[in-house]
Design an enzyme around this catalytic site. Structure first.
Site, PDB file in Angstrom:
ATOM      1  N   ASP A 150      -2.239  10.647 -26.739  1.00 39.86           N
ATOM      2  CA  ASP A 150      -3.076  11.385 -25.804  1.00 39.86           C
ATOM      3  C   ASP A 150      -3.867  12.468 -26.533  1.00 39.86           C
ATOM      4  OD1 ASP A 150      -1.955   9.899 -23.788  1.00 39.86           O
ATOM      5  OD2 ASP A 150      -0.718  11.512 -22.978  1.00 39.86           O
TER       6      ASP A 150
ATOM      7  N   TYR B 139       9.253   9.649 -30.510  1.00 41.82           N
ATOM      8  CA  TYR B 139       8.449  10.817 -30.163  1.00 41.82           C
ATOM      9  C   TYR B 139       9.363  12.032 -30.057  1.00 41.82           C
ATOM     10  CZ  TYR B 139       4.083   8.395 -28.855  1.00 41.82           C
ATOM     11  OH  TYR B 139       2.910   7.679 -28.866  1.00 41.82           O
TER      12      TYR B 139
END
Length: 250
Positions: free
Chosen positions: A50, A104
């Site tokens: 993102d 992540y």
């Protein structure tokens, strides 16, 4: 020859990840250098982060006749705020999105009861339909999170998510939900959500991507080490990114 190249970047320094998101997107920045030095006309990305999300271990694939060490030297010298530090040579085409696992990390600070926080987060482990915890597009929203754990580092809680694939905004939506409701004993998948609260993208980092039967080699360069070390003066999210690349981060 095909090459998988592992690299990191500070997401705050770019206008987004995908090409055509702007001249300063992560992909456009890399492609422009590849083309200008006649290295390759294209790249294939393993993960698209993102806007403002950083990476310590994203991967892309290129095809080139140029020696990989020369390629890494060019990329590191020409692109600021990106760090190209590992590579794997392949004799045939391989889709870099076909990984075995992605990791992540979300860098959390604040006055949280971390044990209660983790009780909430672990309710997201396993296979679920994350339609209420993602930005909807054409993809299937059923995903499997293999594990969620944490540890402390430099005063932060580092929340780690492990899965083969994630849906758009999934981790930020999960973290946003937990930050609001972690003190409540509820089932997040039975809870009616009127709107998705997304945690800040600046604190999310793609830490690494793992492949079966592919071994990456280190690009040993004093120039690269010096380039990264300068960033370690920042006692914030950047430290997590750069120290990971220097193999000093667990």
């Amino acid at each position: 020859m095909y090459y998988l190249i592992k690299y990191g970047y500070d997401g705050k320094k770019f206008c987004g990840f995908q090409r055509n998101n702007g001249e300063n997107s992560v992909e456009n920045t890399i492609i422009n250098v590849l083309k200008s030095h006649n290295i390759s006309d294209n790249m294939e990305s393993a993960a698209r982060t993102d806007k403002y999300v950083s990476a310590a271990g994203n991967v892309f694939l290129i095809e080139s006749k140029i020696d990989i060490i020369k390629i890494l030297k060019i990329l590191n010298s020409q692109i600021k705020d990106m760090y190209f530090y590992q590579y794997a040579g392949l004799s045939e085409y391989f889709n870099p999105r076909y990984c075995t696992l992605k990791k992540y990390s979300y860098v959390l600070d604040g006055d949280y009861d971390i044990e209660k926080f983790m009780v909430m987060l672990r309710k997201f482990e396993g296979t679920h339909d994350f339609r209420n915890f993602s930005r909807k597009d054409y993809r299937n929203t059923v995903r499997t999170i293999k594990n969620i754990d944490y540890y402390q580092h430099n005063g932060f809680f580092i929340i780690n998510f492990y899965a083969r694939s994630f849906i758009w905004h999934q981790i930020r939506a999960i973290m946003g939900f937990a930050m609001r409701y972690y003190e409540m004993d509820l089932d997040p998948f039975a809870f009616k959500i009127n709107s998705v609260f997304l945690a800040s993208p600046e604190r999310l980092i793609l830490m690494d991507i793992f492949y079966e039967n592919i071994t990456f080699s280190d690009f040993n360069s004093s120039y690269l080490d010096g380039k990264i070390t300068k960033k370690l003066t920042d006692i914030n999210v950047n430290r997590v990114i750069y120290s990971r690349i220097l193999y000093k981060f667990q």
